[in-house]
Design a protein around this motif. Structure first.
Motif, PDB file in Angstrom:
ATOM      1  N   HIS A 294      52.687  51.135  45.347  1.00  0.00           N
ATOM      2  CA  HIS A 294      53.742  51.762  45.005  1.00  0.00           C
ATOM      3  C   HIS A 294      54.482  52.322  46.356  1.00  0.00           C
ATOM      4  O   HIS A 294      55.647  52.257  46.768  1.00  0.00           O
ATOM      5  N   ARG A 295      53.651  53.317  46.938  1.00  0.00           N
ATOM      6  CA  ARG A 295      54.384  53.988  48.190  1.00  0.00           C
ATOM      7  C   ARG A 295      54.652  52.878  49.348  1.00  0.00           C
ATOM      8  O   ARG A 295      55.638  53.177  49.976  1.00  0.00           O
ATOM      9  N   LEU A 296      53.987  51.752  49.561  1.00  0.00           N
ATOM     10  CA  LEU A 296      54.296  51.029  50.615  1.00  0.00           C
ATOM     11  C   LEU A 296      55.798  50.353  50.371  1.00  0.00           C
ATOM     12  O   LEU A 296      56.274  49.676  51.052  1.00  0.00           O
ATOM     13  N   THR A 297      56.203  50.175  49.357  1.00  0.00           N
ATOM     14  CA  THR A 297      57.524  49.869  49.051  1.00  0.00           C
ATOM     15  C   THR A 297      58.695  50.657  49.140  1.00  0.00           C
ATOM     16  O   THR A 297      59.950  50.119  48.891  1.00  0.00           O
ATOM     17  N   THR A 298      58.241  51.935  49.440  1.00  0.00           N
ATOM     18  CA  THR A 298      59.316  52.892  49.704  1.00  0.00           C
ATOM     19  C   THR A 298      59.604  53.359  50.974  1.00  0.00           C
ATOM     20  O   THR A 298      60.676  54.268  51.299  1.00  0.00           O
ATOM     21  N   LEU A 299      59.144  52.606  52.278  1.00  0.00           N
ATOM     22  CA  LEU A 299      59.257  53.031  53.566  1.00  0.00           C
ATOM     23  C   LEU A 299      60.465  52.608  54.153  1.00  0.00           C
ATOM     24  O   LEU A 299      60.437  51.790  55.070  1.00  0.00           O
TER      25      LEU A 299
END
Length: 460
Positions: A294-299
């Motif tokens: 999830h977090r990797l799609t937000t950078l």
């Protein structure tokens, strides 16, 4: 894809006009001649890497915007829309579509948007969850204010590589007079987390993994301390359904919790220092594979961008229960189901093993750019033994060469596994794995010859 020349004249011309600059002034800032800029804007010269870097430096420009045609799936995305039987009598061929896309990409995008919206309006499965997903994609799954607030809270709590769960527990105790209690499964058979204000407890199921416990505590903190900014973003979205707004609000709360466990700047530095090494990042931040994905799609912070990953979660039937494209241009995840040739499906038989594969979308007989994909099984609720899914990450192969998980993987275009977007939306011919006929294509039947596939249709 990495070998293709980049023609982006309309995008650069539009940027110049937005800045109120002449060709001469823009050329000076890009350190090229006005005549060369004129050729670029007329799509008679490709945009070089040096010009791209100058655009980024001089205009704080996101280079992904140069490939504006990719937002609609490029030439093949446009071809699929014009393959609709309502346009069959017009005789529009690929050459004409290529001219349309090159000369007027914004007009092509407008047509695609109208076509897609018309389809969405009558889609039988379009409900509140789909509406929430569309709103998330409008933001490209990046909520800068929530990231900043979570980062400030992480600094205040001094979250680091120590026991994050202990720090979260102390915050709940000191700030909210809430204790954390782990309860047996038979006491909480249908719940993972429960807030008992009478007992002043945050109650967690014993079935949760350590990473899932931390995430549930971070979620509780988000609800207690940051409900106002989350509600403000949710109320700003235009939904016709309260359920859609609730789905969106739930996503924002989870977004904040993940940003608290993986604060933006520190997380991005760790990604870049380790080559986005997934097992290392999981352990360093005490998170699960799904939380990390999830977090990797937000950078996508301006001036501090990470790689544009997409993330999906799929079940054994190949259905997507989660889809986050972020800043990625991946198109094979835009269907309801996935291609069985994608190794993400193999992950179910190899639980816990990371399945790494280089795939290329094959549409209308032509191979598009490739993606390095990484897939692994996860437990549906974060509780061992519960429903099982596969979470898959992907990033464009041209950006993946330095990734830790790319070592030993050939990223040459000829070595990619050619896949489609799911049988119903796939127009690949003679695929032995095909289970359904493609939408919008006339089938042909041969009583003399038996093909390798039960569904034959003419090529474009």
């Amino acid at each position: 894809m990495g070998d293709e020349a980049l023609f982006a004249g309309p995008a650069i011309r539009r940027l110049r006009k937005q800045e109120g600059l002449t060709q001469a002034a823009t050329a000076a800032r890009l350190d090229i001649s006005p005549s060369y800029l004129n050729l670029i804007e007329r799509n008679q010269r490709p945009v070089s890497a040096r010009v791209v870097m100058q655009l980024v430096d001089q205009f704080d420009f996101d280079p992904r915007n140069l490939r504006e045609d990719e937002t609609i799936g490029g030439l093949d995305g446009l071809s699929r829309r014009f393959a609709d039987e309502r346009f069959a009598d017009l005789g529009i061929d690929r050459d004409e579509l290529q001219e349309f896309l090159s000369a007027a990409p914004q007009a092509a995008a407008a047509f695609a948007r109208l076509y897609d919206n018309a389809g969405s309006a009558i889609a039988s499965d379009d409900g509140p969850l789909a509406a929430s997903r569309r709103e998330i994609e409008k933001w490209r799954n990046h909520f800068a204010d929530l990231d900043l607030a979570a980062e400030e809270l992480a600094d205040e709590m001094r979250l680091s590589r120590g026991d994050i769960g202990l720090a979260l527990t102390e915050r709940l105790r000191e700030r909210h007079q809430l204790s954390v209690r782990i309860l047996p499964r038979d006491v909480m058979p249908d719940s993972l987390r429960r807030l008992d204000l009478h007992a002043r407890q945050v109650q967690l199921s014993e079935m949760l993994s350590h990473a899932s416990r931390n995430f549930q505590l971070a979620l509780q903190l988000a609800r207690l301390e940051y409900s106002d900014p989350i509600d403000s973003i949710a109320k700003g979205a235009k939904f016709d359904d309260d359920a859609a707004r609730a789905f969106f609000s739930r996503h924002l709360t989870g977004y904040f919790a993940a940003a608290l466990l993986m604060p933006y700047s520190r997380f991005l530095r760790a990604c870049e220092a380790t080559g986005y090494d997934l097992p290392v990042l999981e352990r360093r931040f005490g998170v699960s594979f799904e939380q990390l994905a999830h977090r990797l799609t937000t950078l996508q912070r301006v001036g501090q961008r990470g790689l544009p990953f997409f993330m999906v979660r799929l079940d054994r039937a190949g259905q997507f229960s989660k889809t986050f494209t972020g800043a990625s241009t991946a198109r094979f995840i835009n269907s309801d189901t996935s291609c069985p040739l994608w190794h993400a499906h193999r992950a179910f038989e190899r639980a816990g093993e990371l399945q790494v594969q280089f795939v290329a979308l094959d549409v209308a007989g032509e191979r598009e750019g490739g993606w390095l994909t990484l897939a692994r099984t996860v437990e549906g609720s974060g509780a061992p033994g519960e429903a099982q899914f596969v979470v898959a990450l992907g990033v464009e192969a041209v950006l993946a060469e330095e990734l830790a998980q790319a070592r030993g993987i050939s990223l040459r275009s000829q070595d990619a596994q050619r896949i489609g977007p799911g049988c119903a939306d796939c127009h690949r011919r003679q695929c032995t794995q095909r289970s359904l006929p493609p939408r919008g294509r006339a089938l042909s039947f041969d009583t003399v010859r038996r093909s390798v596939t039960p569904f034959e249709f003419a090529s474009d």
